[in-house]
Design an enzyme around this catalytic site. Structure first.
Site, short mmCIF file in Angstrom:
data_model
loop_
_atom_site.label_atom_id
_atom_site.label_comp_id
_atom_site.label_asym_id
_atom_site.label_seq_id
_atom_site.Cartn_x
_atom_site.Cartn_y
_atom_site.Cartn_z
N CYS A 144 -39.34 -63.70 78.02
CA CYS A 144 -37.74 -64.07 77.81
C CYS A 144 -38.07 -65.69 77.57
O CYS A 144 -38.63 -66.14 76.85
CB CYS A 144 -37.20 -64.04 79.18
SG CYS A 144 -36.88 -61.91 79.60
N ASP B 150 -31.84 -56.37 71.89
CA ASP B 150 -31.71 -57.93 72.50
C ASP B 150 -30.72 -58.71 71.95
O ASP B 150 -30.84 -59.18 70.61
CB ASP B 150 -33.18 -58.50 72.33
CG ASP B 150 -33.18 -59.76 73.26
OD1 ASP B 150 -32.04 -60.18 73.62
OD2 ASP B 150 -34.30 -60.24 73.39
N HIS C 47 -34.20 -56.58 76.20
CA HIS C 47 -34.50 -57.93 76.70
C HIS C 47 -35.01 -57.76 78.07
O HIS C 47 -34.24 -57.65 79.00
CB HIS C 47 -33.05 -58.94 76.79
CG HIS C 47 -33.56 -60.38 76.89
ND1 HIS C 47 -34.45 -61.35 76.31
CD2 HIS C 47 -33.20 -61.20 78.30
CE1 HIS C 47 -34.20 -62.43 76.70
NE2 HIS C 47 -33.92 -62.29 77.91
#
Length: 251
Positions: A134, A189, A221
């Site tokens: 991330c 995502d 994600h």
């Protein structure tokens, strides 16, 4: 897999002390260094477990709390299973802390993390690898651009906002990078839509960087994080294979 040791430690930065976790094979020998950058939920048992798994393949792995200016980890109270849909306040608490970590501050810290690895007798001489998840994927990429002679490989997994309008958008820094790069994008995502992935790949081609950019179908994600609702076991195992291949080639 070799036996590993893991230890929590404090390391100095220009802006105070950062708490961190360090995992390494327990043979007392130096091994290639890896900087593992956290996701937004921060330094916690899941990331320590990932560091130990990587160390088991022969790496010395440092996981710093990159939000150390805001306090020691955990910065917010985390449930055992993190589902932001059920706990929207988590992001409300974390986002201001994440936004306060400017690229300039983050890269000043990165220098301290790299110095710590270079000084450790348990870390082999030579360039290190970086992997990030991330927000950590962005930090890993920025670190390779800021310290091109010290980072030989970067794995970036489910990273968002790699292509933005900002002057210092990650994709604008690629011409400074000498490392080999691997991107494992989640196809579900919202923080990295298809057109951003395509723009990133065009920028990578122009910069002439060795890279692989792969789309993990059905992954969300955060797919590597087993303590979250986004976890996808199949995609996570694919990420491990890609990361170990990358580090095996470069470190």
């Amino acid at each position: 897999m070799t036996n590993v040791q893991g230890v929590s430690l404090d390391l100095p930065t220009p802006d105070g002390t950062a708490d961190a976790y360090f995992a390494h094979p327990d043979d007392g020998a130096p091994h290639p260094g890896v900087l593992l950058y956290m996701d937004a939920f921060g330094l916690r048992p899941r990331l320590e477990e990932m560091a130990r798994r990587l160390a088991g393949h022969g790496y010395a792995v440092l996981v710093p709390n990159v939000l150390h200016r805001a306090g020691r980890a955990p910065l917010v109270e985390l449930p055992e299973h993190i589902n932001p849909a059920e706990r929207p306040e988590l992001f409300h608490q974390l986002m201001p802390l994440i936004e306060a970590l400017t690229p300039e501050l983050a890269m000043r810290d990165a220098g301290a993390y790299l110095d710590w690895l270079a000084a450790s007798p348990l870390v082999a001489d030579g360039p290190v690898g970086a992997t990030g998840y991330c927000m950590g994927g962005v930090l890993a990429l920025r670190t390779a651009a800021a310290y091109p002679d010290r980072v030989a490989a970067v794995g970036s997994f489910h990273a968002g906002r790699l292509v933005t309008e900002a002057e210092d958008s990650p994709h604008r820094l690629l011409d400074r990078i000498t490392a080999e790069l691997y991107f494992g994008h989640a196809d579900q995502d919202a923080s990295l839509p298809t057109e951003q992935i395509q723009a990133l790949e065009r920028a990578l081609d122009v910069a002439g960087i060795r890279y692989r950019s792969e789309l993990y179908e059905g992954a969300h994600h955060g797919y590597t994080q087993a303590d979250t609702a986004a976890y996808n076991a199949e995609a996570s195992e694919r990420h491990w294979q890609a990361l170990l291949d990358l580090f095996g080639r470069t470190l």
